[in-house]
Write an enzyme that holds these catalytic residues in place. Structure first.
Site, PDB file in Angstrom:
ATOM      1  N   ASP A 203      35.583  48.019  39.841  1.00 16.10           N
ATOM      2  CA  ASP A 203      35.769  46.674  39.829  1.00 16.10           C
ATOM      3  C   ASP A 203      34.704  45.947  40.366  1.00 16.10           C
ATOM      4  O   ASP A 203      34.307  44.898  39.892  1.00 16.10           O
ATOM      5  CB  ASP A 203      37.061  46.356  40.959  1.00 16.10           C
ATOM      6  N   HIS A 284      40.602  38.140  41.943  1.00 13.81           N
ATOM      7  CA  HIS A 284      39.775  36.945  41.427  1.00 13.81           C
ATOM      8  C   HIS A 284      38.372  37.426  40.781  1.00 13.81           C
ATOM      9  O   HIS A 284      37.838  36.447  40.288  1.00 13.81           O
ATOM     10  CB  HIS A 284      39.983  35.573  42.348  1.00 13.81           C
ATOM     11  N   ARG A 285      37.783  38.537  41.178  1.00 12.62           N
ATOM     12  CA  ARG A 285      36.478  38.979  40.790  1.00 12.62           C
ATOM     13  C   ARG A 285      36.264  38.761  39.219  1.00 12.62           C
ATOM     14  O   ARG A 285      35.314  38.099  38.663  1.00 12.62           O
ATOM     15  CB  ARG A 285      36.199  40.094  41.315  1.00 12.62           C
ATOM     16  N   GLY A 286      37.457  39.275  38.597  1.00 11.71           N
ATOM     17  CA  GLY A 286      37.299  39.001  37.140  1.00 11.71           C
ATOM     18  C   GLY A 286      37.258  37.692  36.546  1.00 11.71           C
ATOM     19  O   GLY A 286      36.295  37.436  35.582  1.00 11.71           O
TER      20      GLY A 286
END
Length: 346
Positions: A203, A284-286
């Site tokens: 991720d 929320h990194r995506g």
């Protein structure tokens, strides 16, 4: 010194998604790197070295192990001299220009080799910090290439990804610490048959690309012909691709300058959020990396406004390794297909 020309980036046949992901990270190192997954012999390392070769030269202080930028990091250079030598530079440091480097991180590298070390004994005796810069200092303003990243110690990968995200490396020992800039383009490659990265580390890579050997016979013949021509006459072959290489280098430079001006309308932010929700992305990194990638795609296309097509294209690079998976399930290769299946199942 080996002055043999490098195989031109623009002469690489196919692997368009990999080439695009590399270009996006060169335009915007804030994308947190790219993970290239695939079998051996698919031009992964060739593409990385070739892309570095066409980038414009950078200015550096002569014999500076931290690769600082004379234009914007003179204060950091002075501060490091004060810390390590007890006085600022006696004269204006000499500046030279050189090509962007591909710094390779070996599989067996220790954390000290990657981060660097502090000589505490020297600090206690002399009152000065003696620093042994690590690979992250060499990588500043360059490309850090990690082949077989899945075989590295997890802690070392964590350190790499921290620096890639923050642009800073901190050396710590016994309560003494030292920080220096470490902004680099991170490229990790791996063969999934040799084991996967843990999901938490996956991720942290901004983009992920799955690649495989080319299946069209005509393209495979072109690969053989071009490689044979390069091996026979490297200088002549490189000269035949110089116009395309220069055009690409100009395009990357323009995109870098354009990126800060790129805007995205609010409805497109909802499109990003909806895409992440539909395919099942944790955290929320995506969303954030999709936004940055869509803006970088617009800049690479010479635009200052993000379009819906940029959102779709960014999803294919940002989400494959972030989609929630069942045990033994492969990393997705087509996010839009996943999205359609998810919508059909509602």
């Amino acid at each position: 010194m080996n002055n043999r020309p490098i195989y031109p980036f623009t002469a690489i046949v196919g692997q368009e998604k990999m080439k695009l992901a590399l270009m996006l990270n060169v335009v915007n190192p804030g994308l947190s790197g790219v993970l290239i997954r695939g079998e051996k012999g698919t031009a992964k390392s060739t593409a990385v070295r070739a892309l570095a070769d066409i980038l414009p030269e950078i200015a550096v202080f002569s014999e500076d192990p931290f690769q600082l930028d004379p234009e914007s990091e003179l204060d950091v250079f002075t501060e490091i001299r004060l810390l390590t030598q007890g006085h600022p530079p006696e004269a204006c440091p000499e500046v030279s220009k050189r090509k962007v480097r591909v710094v390779e991180l070996p599989v067996g590298a220790t954390e000290d080799r990657v981060v660097g070390t502090l000589d505490l004994e020297h600090a206690l005796k002399k009152g000065e910090k003696r620093i042994e810069p690590g690979i992250l200092a060499q990588a500043h303003r360059n490309i850090l290439y990690v082949d077989e990243v899945n075989l590295l110690d997890d802690h070392v990968v964590d350190v790499l990804l921290d620096s890639a995200a923050m642009g800073v490396n901190t050396i710590e020992r016994e309560g003494v610490s030292f920080s220096h800039p470490a902004r680099f383009t991170l490229v990790g490659t791996m063969n999934p048959e040799e084991g996967e990265l843990r999901p938490q580390l996956l991720d942290r890579f901004g983009l992920c690309v799955n690649i495989e050997g080319i299946h069209r016979a005509e393209d495979r013949v072109t690969i053989m012909e071009r490689r044979a021509a390069f091996d026979l006459d490297p200088e002549g072959f490189a000269a035949r691709w110089i116009a395309e290489s220069e055009a690409l280098a100009d395009r990357l430079l323009i995109a870098r300058a354009l990126y800060p001006q790129v805007e995205v309308q609010r409805p497109l932010l909802f499109e990003i959020a909806q895409t992440c929700l539909e395919v099942g992305v944790d955290g929320h990194r995506g969303d954030i990396i999709m936004l940055k990638t869509a803006k970088t795609l617009a800049a690479l296309d010479g635009r200052t406004k993000v379009e819906s097509a940029d959102i779709s294209a960014s999803a294919e690079l940002v989400l494959p390794h972030r989609v929630r998976r069942q045990p033994l399930m492969e990393i997705a290769d087509n996010v839009q297909a996943l999205r359609k299946r998810a919508l059909a199942g509602q």
